[in-house]
Design an enzyme around this catalytic site. Structure first.
Site, PDB file in Angstrom:
ATOM      1  N   SER A  38       0.826  -1.198   0.000  1.00 37.06           N
ATOM      2  CA  SER A  38       0.000   0.000   0.000  1.00 37.06           C
ATOM      3  C   SER A  38       0.872   1.265   0.000  1.00 37.06           C
ATOM      4  O   SER A  38       1.693   1.451  -0.887  1.00 37.06           O
ATOM      5  CB  SER A  38      -0.947  -0.040   1.202  1.00 37.06           C
ATOM      6  OG  SER A  38      -1.981   0.892   1.067  1.00 37.06           O
ATOM      7  N   ASP A 185      -5.840  -3.349  -2.379  1.00 30.40           N
ATOM      8  CA  ASP A 185      -4.795  -3.066  -1.391  1.00 30.40           C
ATOM      9  C   ASP A 185      -4.128  -4.345  -0.880  1.00 30.40           C
ATOM     10  O   ASP A 185      -4.784  -5.265  -0.386  1.00 30.40           O
ATOM     11  CB  ASP A 185      -5.447  -2.328  -0.216  1.00 30.40           C
ATOM     12  CG  ASP A 185      -4.436  -1.642   0.676  1.00 30.40           C
ATOM     13  OD1 ASP A 185      -3.467  -2.313   1.086  1.00 30.40           O
ATOM     14  OD2 ASP A 185      -4.613  -0.447   0.974  1.00 30.40           O
TER      15      ASP A 185
END
Length: 297
Positions: A38, A185
């Site tokens: 991320s 993510d």
């Protein structure tokens, strides 16, 4: 000293990572291989492209987080339509501006695809919801999707890894079949991939330093209060993010993990003011300085 580094997810809290990198420079630590999830993948990609801490400081000083938000234009005139996009497109922001911003920064260092980075020196963690797999880019591209990593844009990989569910619309990646995988993510399956450079029982070539935030550990150890369906969803999401990494960290060398205390800042708070960004930078640098004062142990 040369090291490998792993950066956790954390959204906008990642401004603290720049302070950590400044501390690394001050202590003459040179990062060779780097990995991240991320927001950690964003920082990792810039390091792999050759950005130094002082250059990243300039980047965050100029960065307007709100300029990276790009909800569909229709939501400006019909606010209620954002919920339709959330339902049908699985997110509120397209994420195109984030990917373009990354692409421009990387291009300034002549990095476009993974062929422009030394092999094995950047690993980006992504979650494939369609296949239910944790994916490491570029390592898994050929095996799982039949994609040559040499032609795969680094900015696209990082954008996938930073695709916080529901906040950003997920990217779709074509595979070997007729379907396309929904990529989100990487923190969903591994928010702190400290395991990524492990050689099993073999001696590591270099020390591996991991950097993560305090809140993650506190949430691991605190019971979730579940009284309704929404609480259950958030508990499921948090558990999925932490379970894999918690099991590994409990067996790993904890002396190689820098814990940065970050409280009260939401992961996707794109309205941070300059004072808060500076505070994050300072706490990252101070905590790394404290850690490196007695490292290695």
């Amino acid at each position: 000293m040369k090291i490998d580094a792993v950066f956790s997810g954390g959204g906008v809290k990642a401004f603290a990572f720049v302070g950590v990198l400044r501390s690394f420079d001050d202590h003459n630590l040179i990062i060779e291989r780097v990995a991240g999830t991320s927001a950690g993948a964003i920082v990792a990609s810039l390091i792999a492209a050759g950005y130094r801490s002082h250059e990243m400081t300039e980047i965050i000083d100029k960065l307007n987080l709100q300029a990276l938000l790009d909800p569909p234009w229709l939501t400006r005139y019909i606010p209620f339509s954002k919920w339709l996009f959330l339902y049908f497109q699985l997110g509120i922001n397209k994420g195109d501006k984030l990917e373009k911003w990354l692409n421009q920064l990387l291009a300034e260092k002549n990095v476009n695809t993974f062929s422009d980075i030394k092999e094995g020196y950047l690993k980006v963690v992504v979650s494939d919801l369609s296949l239910g797999k944790l994916v490491i880019i570029p390592d898994d591209l050929e095996r799982i999707y039949g994609i040559n990593p040499n032609y795969f844009p680094v900015s696209k990989a990082v954008r996938m890894s930073a695709g916080f569910p529901y906040f950003f619309m997920p990217k779709k990646l074509p595979g070997k079949g007729a379907y396309k995988s929904i990529m989100v993510d990487g923190g969903l399956l591994s928010n702190f991939p400290l395991w990524i450079f492990s050689n099993g029982d073999k001696q590591e070539k270099r020390p591996v330093i991991g950097v993560k935030f305090t809140e993650d550990i506190e949430k691991q150890n605190s019971p979730h209060q579940i009284s309704n369906a929404f609480d259950m969803f958030t508990a499921l999401f948090a558990t999925m993010k932490q379970a894999h990494d918690a099991r590994y960290i409990s067996k790993s060398e904890k002396n190689n993990i820098i814990i940065v205390p970050v409280e009260g800042i939401e992961t996707v708070n794109f309205h941070l003011d300059d004072i808060t960004k500076e505070q994050l930078y300072i706490v990252g640098r101070e905590r790394a300085d404290q850690f490196l004062q007695f490292w290695p142990k």
